[in-house]
Scaffold this motif. Structure first.
Motif, PDB file in Angstrom:
ATOM      1  N   TRP A  95      33.750 -31.411  16.811  1.00  0.00           N
ATOM      2  CA  TRP A  95      34.720 -30.329  16.443  1.00  0.00           C
ATOM      3  C   TRP A  95      34.879 -29.116  17.176  1.00  0.00           C
ATOM      4  CZ3 TRP A  95      34.035 -25.091  15.608  1.00  0.00           C
ATOM      5  CH2 TRP A  95      32.814 -24.453  15.784  1.00  0.00           C
ATOM      6  N   GLN A  96      33.383 -28.645  17.958  1.00  0.00           N
ATOM      7  CA  GLN A  96      33.500 -27.996  19.115  1.00  0.00           C
ATOM      8  C   GLN A  96      33.857 -28.232  20.448  1.00  0.00           C
ATOM      9  OE1 GLN A  96      29.428 -25.731  19.780  1.00  0.00           O
ATOM     10  NE2 GLN A  96      29.035 -27.188  18.755  1.00  0.00           N
ATOM     11  N   SER A 144      40.675 -18.606  19.206  1.00  0.00           N
ATOM     12  CA  SER A 144      40.199 -19.275  17.864  1.00  0.00           C
ATOM     13  C   SER A 144      38.822 -19.221  17.577  1.00  0.00           C
ATOM     14  CB  SER A 144      40.377 -20.655  18.295  1.00  0.00           C
ATOM     15  OG  SER A 144      39.454 -21.452  19.167  1.00  0.00           O
ATOM     16  N   THR A 145      38.929 -19.471  16.152  1.00  0.00           N
ATOM     17  CA  THR A 145      37.728 -18.994  15.470  1.00  0.00           C
ATOM     18  C   THR A 145      37.881 -20.092  13.998  1.00  0.00           C
ATOM     19  OG1 THR A 145      38.902 -17.661  13.737  1.00  0.00           O
ATOM     20  CG2 THR A 145      37.859 -16.967  15.216  1.00  0.00           C
ATOM     21  N   ASN A 148      37.571 -32.114   6.103  1.00  0.00           N
ATOM     22  CA  ASN A 148      37.691 -31.881   7.619  1.00  0.00           C
ATOM     23  C   ASN A 148      37.549 -30.610   7.358  1.00  0.00           C
ATOM     24  OD1 ASN A 148      38.218 -33.642   8.548  1.00  0.00           O
ATOM     25  ND2 ASN A 148      40.846 -34.029   8.446  1.00  0.00           N
ATOM     26  N   TYR A 149      37.359 -29.823   8.769  1.00  0.00           N
ATOM     27  CA  TYR A 149      37.085 -28.133   9.386  1.00  0.00           C
ATOM     28  C   TYR A 149      39.126 -27.612   9.110  1.00  0.00           C
ATOM     29  CZ  TYR A 149      32.356 -29.125   9.901  1.00  0.00           C
ATOM     30  OH  TYR A 149      30.943 -29.850   9.518  1.00  0.00           O
ATOM     31  N   ILE A 150      38.867 -26.318   9.501  1.00  0.00           N
ATOM     32  CA  ILE A 150      40.580 -25.641   9.584  1.00  0.00           C
ATOM     33  C   ILE A 150      39.448 -24.326  11.010  1.00  0.00           C
ATOM     34  CG2 ILE A 150      42.385 -24.567   9.499  1.00  0.00           C
ATOM     35  CD1 ILE A 150      42.093 -25.206   6.586  1.00  0.00           C
ATOM     36  N   ILE A 151      40.647 -25.152  12.337  1.00  0.00           N
ATOM     37  CA  ILE A 151      40.514 -23.820  13.107  1.00  0.00           C
ATOM     38  C   ILE A 151      41.303 -22.568  13.221  1.00  0.00           C
ATOM     39  CG2 ILE A 151      40.101 -23.510  15.661  1.00  0.00           C
ATOM     40  CD1 ILE A 151      38.505 -26.398  16.028  1.00  0.00           C
ATOM     41  N   ASP A 152      41.512 -22.062  13.548  1.00  0.00           N
ATOM     42  CA  ASP A 152      42.827 -20.975  12.988  1.00  0.00           C
ATOM     43  C   ASP A 152      42.738 -20.518  14.463  1.00  0.00           C
ATOM     44  OD1 ASP A 152      43.036 -20.909  10.046  1.00  0.00           O
ATOM     45  OD2 ASP A 152      41.324 -19.854  10.199  1.00  0.00           O
TER      46      ASP A 152
END
Length: 260
Positions: free
Chosen positions: A148-149, A169-170, A185-189
């Motif tokens: 994800w990074q 982005s965070t 999953n993850y969320i990147i805002d």
């Protein structure tokens, strides 16, 4: 009881109350996720219990599925339904073309799948959600946890070449741990401030490895129902090019507030 609601909650409620008028007996209905959509599910539940409305609901999240079942709506999967008559959902932002930013509640993937599997998508929102240009609300991007990074770095690099004002982005968090969607999953805002070309942005972001989906809903919404704190409601149909105005009487629906 309605007097205890804030003006924003009143606006959400009247938008939801008006939107369920589009639901007819026998329909398969996509049920959105979020605070405004929760009002809609409660309004539909009231029609099911008190007026015998027969519908099948396809929820866009686990929490919507639980609420729908609690209020008496028959819940089925999208695979069982195959196709839907309409979906009613909220939005974090919408513009004059009824393009949306969604995903503040973390359910953007299921929401987009369900909405695009529907003959019609109706968005319910309070008037504060209307913007001249999308982007003030952070744009959610769902990514797989693996790498994800790297996905985050690629997103930031890609934004440099897009017509957006910001590129920060965070990773969305849930306390001390990453927020995890219903699909794991993850969320990147993405904090973009302004999105100049939403269609291009949506297409380009989805080409990045690791990205599952983004929260830009382009050419998906057909009707937006906008609620106001004084009970006024506007119904805008992008296809018919019409604008209707109505007003909802809170007194007619005091039983909906019994749980609050």
């Amino acid at each position: 009881m309605s007097g205890e609601l804030s003006p924003i909650d009143k606006a959400k409620f009247v938008a939801a109350k008006r939107a369920v008028d589009f639901v007819e007996d026998g329909m398969r209905v996509g049920l959105g996720t979020g605070s405004t959509a929760a009002w809609m599910v409660r309004c539909l539940g009231e029609l099911v219990r008190e007026e015998g409305l027969q519908i099948k609901g396809v929820p866009t999240s686990n929490r919507t599925a639980e609420l729908a079942a609690d209020v008496g709506i028959e819940v089925i999967s999208l695979d069982e339904a195959k196709w839907l008559d309409l979906t009613i959902d909220g939005a974090d932002e919408f513009d004059s073309d009824l393009n949306l930013i969604k995903g503040g509640g973390g359910a953007l993937l299921q929401e987009k799948i369900v909405a695009t599997a529907s003959d019609q998508m109706i968005v319910i929102a309070d008037s504060a959600k209307e913007v001249a240009q999308l982007g003030a609300f952070p744009l959610p991007v769902e990514v797989i946890p693996f790498g994800w990074q790297t996905s985050k770095a690629l997103l930031e690099e890609t934004l440099i070449n897009l017509d957006v004002l910001g590129s920060d982005s965070t990773l969305r968090m849930n306390g001390d741990a990453p927020f995890v969607t219903d699909e794991g999953n993850y969320i990147i805002d993405l904090h973009l401030t302004r999105i100049g070309n939403a269609r291009q942005t949506a297409l380009v972001l989805n080409q990045i490895p690791g990205v599952v989906e983004n929260g830009l809903f382009i050419d998906i919404c057909d009707i937006v129902v906008v609620g106001h704190g004084d009970g006024r409601v506007e119904v805008r149909d992008i296809n018919a090019g019409t604008l209707e105005e109505d007003k909802i009487d809170f007194l007619e629906s005091e039983n909906l507030f019994s749980d609050f």
